[in-house]
Design an enzyme around this catalytic site. Sequence first.
Site, short mmCIF file in Angstrom:
data_model
loop_
_atom_site.label_atom_id
_atom_site.label_comp_id
_atom_site.label_asym_id
_atom_site.label_seq_id
_atom_site.Cartn_x
_atom_site.Cartn_y
_atom_site.Cartn_z
N ASP A 82 39.61 38.49 39.71
CA ASP A 82 39.39 37.33 40.80
C ASP A 82 40.68 36.30 40.51
O ASP A 82 41.10 35.89 39.54
CB ASP A 82 38.13 36.55 40.18
CG ASP A 82 37.63 35.42 41.34
OD1 ASP A 82 37.92 35.66 42.47
OD2 ASP A 82 37.05 34.41 40.74
N HIS A 83 41.16 36.03 41.96
CA HIS A 83 42.31 35.19 41.89
C HIS A 83 43.34 35.58 41.02
O HIS A 83 44.02 34.83 40.26
CB HIS A 83 41.86 33.69 41.67
CG HIS A 83 40.99 33.10 42.67
ND1 HIS A 83 41.45 32.94 43.99
CD2 HIS A 83 39.71 32.88 42.82
CE1 HIS A 83 40.63 32.15 44.51
NE2 HIS A 83 39.21 32.59 43.94
N HIS A 178 35.82 25.68 45.10
CA HIS A 178 35.57 26.03 43.92
C HIS A 178 34.88 24.87 43.10
O HIS A 178 35.23 23.64 43.41
CB HIS A 178 36.93 26.65 43.20
CG HIS A 178 37.52 27.84 43.82
ND1 HIS A 178 38.47 27.73 44.49
CD2 HIS A 178 36.90 29.05 43.78
CE1 HIS A 178 38.56 29.15 45.01
NE2 HIS A 178 37.84 29.70 44.62
N GLY A 207 33.39 30.07 46.34
CA GLY A 207 33.02 28.91 46.31
C GLY A 207 31.48 28.69 46.60
O GLY A 207 31.09 27.57 47.19
N ASN A 228 31.05 35.18 46.12
CA ASN A 228 31.37 34.92 44.80
C ASN A 228 30.48 33.71 44.03
O ASN A 228 30.44 32.50 44.80
CB ASN A 228 32.88 34.46 44.49
CG ASN A 228 33.95 35.68 44.94
OD1 ASN A 228 33.45 36.69 45.30
ND2 ASN A 228 35.15 35.44 44.42
#
Length: 282
Positions: A82-83, A178, A207, A228
């Site tokens: 993730d990210h 987020h 988020g 997510n």
Amino acid sequence: MALVTSRQMLLDAQKGHYAVGAFNVENMEMVMAVVAAAQELRAPVMLQTTPSTVKYAGLSMYLAACRAAAEKASVPVAVHLDHGDSFQLAMQALRTGYTSIMIDGSHGIFEENIALTRRVVEACAPSGIPVEAELGKVGGKEDDLDGGNGGYTVPEEAAEFVRRTGVDSLAVAIGTAHGVYKGEPKLDVDRLRAIRELVSVPLVLHGASGLSEEAVEECIGRGICKVNFATELRMAYTDGVREVLASDAAVFDPKKYGKTAMARVKELVEDRMRMCGCQGKA
């Protein structure tokens, strides 16, 4: 079953008009709780780790926990970076065995984001590993990720971005953030609908912790295929630990408060899976 990639589960979600729940896991107990929830509801699931989480224990440690849980389950489980904040980290995750990769170039300018994303897509293609990217900037702060006030995704840019990068899924910025919301977020669902009309790949909502059930369901109705959840899982786990320690100061066995923490996480994940409509879709 063995770990699977996220490609087919997201395409199935897109076709079936539901979303796959993607849950950030911080330790073995959270992995066990999320997979137990997926097994209970017969739902496909994605387990995620951020760069900050990876720094804590390493890609191979988290992959081993996810793989062990997946092999005991009879539902599809993918493990997702993730990210991912660099080409190097994305390639480390690929070589380690992650079955889904996100490269987040949203903090750079449009052309830089395209170049970085295309490079990761081309590197992952021979292994058949799908890539998620982000366009626009989801605001808020979580771990080392600071999206500031965010920045909305432009539908026409999204279409060009997908065409030029060949990315498999796209995280869009429509007003989510987020971390913990300080007020009720105002989501631009009309923007989401416009993006969906121009972009064919599955769309991702970041988020989602703290969003109402109605907000999540509306986003799924407008084209979101993956949602997510991170912050609220951490909060649920920690609340479970605090509950046990507050009730009995003599407790010292991590398994005792770990069981309560896992139960809290499992309950939350099952609720979010129902919110996404992915129960019974495995």
